[in-house]
Motif scaffolding. Sequence first.
Motif, short mmCIF file in Angstrom:
data_model
loop_
_atom_site.label_atom_id
_atom_site.label_comp_id
_atom_site.label_asym_id
_atom_site.label_seq_id
_atom_site.Cartn_x
_atom_site.Cartn_y
_atom_site.Cartn_z
N ARG B 92 0.81 -1.21 0.00
CA ARG B 92 0.00 0.00 0.00
C ARG B 92 0.84 1.27 0.00
NH1 ARG B 92 -5.42 -0.43 0.86
NH2 ARG B 92 -6.07 -2.58 1.13
N ILE B 232 -6.87 3.55 -4.98
CA ILE B 232 -8.00 4.28 -4.40
C ILE B 232 -7.48 5.09 -3.22
CG2 ILE B 232 -10.27 4.02 -3.38
CD1 ILE B 232 -10.29 1.21 -4.63
N PRO B 233 -7.83 6.35 -3.12
CA PRO B 233 -7.30 7.16 -2.00
C PRO B 233 -7.86 6.63 -0.68
CG PRO B 233 -9.00 8.36 -3.16
CD PRO B 233 -8.76 7.12 -3.94
N SER B 234 -7.00 6.51 0.27
CA SER B 234 -7.47 5.99 1.56
C SER B 234 -6.78 6.70 2.69
CB SER B 234 -7.22 4.49 1.65
OG SER B 234 -5.85 4.25 1.50
N LEU B 235 -7.44 6.73 3.80
CA LEU B 235 -6.93 7.43 4.98
C LEU B 235 -6.96 6.51 6.17
CD1 LEU B 235 -8.66 10.89 4.97
CD2 LEU B 235 -6.25 10.44 4.73
N ASN B 236 -6.12 6.81 7.14
CA ASN B 236 -6.20 6.07 8.40
C ASN B 236 -7.07 6.81 9.38
OD1 ASN B 236 -4.55 4.16 7.44
ND2 ASN B 236 -2.72 4.81 8.54
N PHE B 237 -7.75 6.08 10.18
CA PHE B 237 -8.61 6.70 11.19
C PHE B 237 -8.57 5.84 12.43
CE2 PHE B 237 -11.82 9.19 12.95
CZ PHE B 237 -12.82 8.39 13.49
N SER B 238 -8.46 6.49 13.57
CA SER B 238 -8.43 5.70 14.79
C SER B 238 -9.19 6.40 15.88
CB SER B 238 -6.98 5.48 15.23
OG SER B 238 -6.41 6.73 15.54
N ALA B 239 -9.75 5.63 16.78
CA ALA B 239 -10.46 6.20 17.92
C ALA B 239 -10.64 5.11 18.96
CB ALA B 239 -11.82 6.74 17.49
N THR B 240 -10.93 5.54 20.14
CA THR B 240 -11.27 4.58 21.20
C THR B 240 -12.58 5.03 21.78
OG1 THR B 240 -8.95 4.70 21.71
CG2 THR B 240 -10.32 3.43 23.22
N ILE B 241 -13.43 4.09 22.12
CA ILE B 241 -14.63 4.53 22.83
C ILE B 241 -14.85 3.70 24.09
CG2 ILE B 241 -15.88 5.51 20.89
CD1 ILE B 241 -17.44 2.61 21.60
N HIS B 242 -15.28 4.46 25.07
CA HIS B 242 -15.78 3.80 26.28
C HIS B 242 -17.15 4.36 26.56
CE1 HIS B 242 -11.32 3.99 26.68
NE2 HIS B 242 -11.51 2.69 26.93
N ILE B 246 -19.25 8.03 25.26
CA ILE B 246 -20.57 8.14 24.63
C ILE B 246 -21.44 9.08 25.45
CG2 ILE B 246 -22.61 6.89 23.90
CD1 ILE B 246 -20.95 4.44 23.53
#
Lengths: 106, 719
Positions: B92, B232-242, B246
């Motif tokens: 990639r 294809i253009p792509s991006l990284n994305f990250s998050a955490t949820i608790h 929310i």
Amino acid sequence: MEETEEEKKDEADYKRLHSFPLIRHSDMPEEMRVETMELCVTACEKFATNNESAAKMIKETMDKRFGSSWHVVIGEGFGFEITHEVKNLLYMFFGGSLAVCVWKCS
Amino acid sequence: MPAKAADKRRQDVSGPSRGKASKAGKAGSKKRDEDASTEAGDALGDLARALVKSPDQLELTEAELKQEITRTLTADNPQAPQNIVRFSFKEREYKLVDYLDQTAIHFSLNGNLIPKDSDEGRRQSIRSNIEAEKAPDETPAETSEQAEIKDEEQAGDTEAAGEEEGGEEEGAAEEEAEAAEAAEAAEAVEAEEPPPPKAPEKKLPNQFNFIERASTTPFNPLREKGCQTEPIPSLNFSATIHQWDIYDAYVEELQRMEKAKEKEKSKPQAVKKEEEKRGLRKLSHVEVQHVEPITRVAKAAKIAERMVNLNTFDDIAQDFKYFEDASDEFRAQQGTLLPLWNFQYEKTKKLAVTAISWNPKYKDLFAVGYGSYDFMKQGHGMVLLYTLKNPSFPEYIFSSDSGVMCLDFNSEHPHLIAVGFYDGNVAIYNLRKETSQPSYKSSAESGKHSGPVWQVKWQKDDMDNNSNFFSVSSDGRIVSWTLVKNELVHMDVIKLSGEGTMQGPEGLQLQTLGCGTSFDFHKKIDYLFLVGTEEGKIYKCSKSYSSQFLDVFEAHHMAVDTISWNPFHLKVFISCSSDWTVKIWDHTIKTPMFVYDLSCAVGDVAWSPYSSTVFAAVTTDGKAHVFDLNINKHEALCTQLVVTRKKNKTTHIQFNPVFPIITVGDERGLITSLKLSPNLRKMPKEKKGQEVKKGPEVEMAKLEKLLSLVREPEAKAET
């Protein structure tokens, strides 16, 4: 007794107030975003007890509608790092405690 | 001789261009040198001749000419690119391709030669050897067998022959023949026996006389071609949820929504309108930025827009030009108004039309002022200029903080519009400039009115060639504004002092000021003008006298909305008022000549530019009335509902100076244009034999006749 009743009421209120779908992050175009959000809400309500079935329903519908291949994660507590195609990510909260992350990456 | 010259040229070329000589070139020149060596003697002799150089030949210094440059032949393809980058879908990312094939294949053909030593080659050679051995063996075996058979047969024949001596030679011959045949048959049988084992290796004997024929179809050579799609253009994305994330998000969202609701409820409307205005202005700034790329095609786009509009409104345009209501012939004293275009702009839907004015130079351009007549609901104002050629969108848009109450075009400078505002300011907009802001504006220091400016009118340029205009306002002042060196200078012309004095606090005598609501200047007599007030009086004034009126007319019971001099007759003017009446006056006589009660407050009245006896009025119930005094002195020729929406009042009306149309404005920001039917624009009838006099004199005479009819009975009554 009264306290627990109050607590229950509070919980019910909280659930009512906080159940609306809240989009946390999205880079989809407007129409797509609205449609996907509706779909997620429908799926989560239908399979309220089973996250996997809800996710399966969402993923299959998205694949049919917007092309392969989509990935869906539903849960109450998780962290993630994903690579997604530009303009194909939706990350939203729903139902007071559920988080849904939908993205496309072939 | 030319050949020698060519040789010499070649030599010269090869000399200086040695720096860039390629191997092929060298090879070529070597050959030529060889050819030329035979003529070396002659070539030397020709050295004396002038050198012939090509005009774009590289000039090199002596040192450079002598410089030796080695050139080596390598197997590298100089055309092959050396820095190819390809996207690797596995990793990639874009990667540099290390090694590239240096060979360029121009032609390839698959052959069918097999090396002798390979397996296949050996197999084939074995097969072909076996065939070769077997063939010669079989033939001697066959011939020997055949020979034996023959001997036996012959032996058999001789014995038979011996037995039947001297017998029948024919029979013997026959027997021999038979024996020969039998021998042949035997041979044939024997010959057939060995062939079956050899059948796979030997060709079939051609008993049936067939020819073998073979061919192959034309064969398309194959070519390999490879291609890779864009990644294809792509991006990284990250998050955490608790759960707390929310919860927090929801709480924040609820708070935000509550705040938004509070903001909407708590802020008063004026402030809201301010925000709207700011929003509008911001929009206009933003629009300016976005407009830049489109300015290059602006002219073409404008023309295209007009063409599209003409197509869309084609039937209206046809009506405008050619439609004449035929039924008017049968209706002697009635006329109709044919609705044509509607002009609307979304931002003015909540504003009322407060002024309409046609441009003196471009007969299809008209300006509309927007504001509000409601004292309680004052908002922003706009001035829009529309053209009949484009009913969908205004040509010019000017917006202002305060409602526009009146506007007027300058006849000598048709690009200047004077505008009066509700807050008492006046401004001049310049159409030639790109901005949407006025070029000159009055302010509190420069003498603006303290009440809304109800009417502005340009005057002729004064002696210094400065444009100036007059304005009348509810504060009772009539002010003349002059454009001096990029500034508006004001001068009070007259103060409308009311009748009598009022008692103020502490016994002061206060002079009340009347509130002027409309005025009009005489077409010929420069200093003479009329002013209408809120009390219903009309003052005849002169520019020379600032404190005294020439005359007062007790005209109406309510405010005088519009005053207008007759364009042809010098003495006649018309006035309309909210007291439901329209009155026509002769300024020398105190009482009106004609009074029309229209049973509804009259918003505006206008004389027609083509006839001295035709005028139109609009009432607040949405109707337009057209009168022709020549035809019917007491009733309107046409009373027509112009505006369809309920609760919509028509506010202003204007005749187009050239075309037979009128424009009517209403409270919802809509301008309707209507065409006058022929009955409404009758010219004096031609009498046979007489020339038809056209022009103002005819009109004046017409009106004079009418007035005299009215005047005489009054004169009689007075006496």
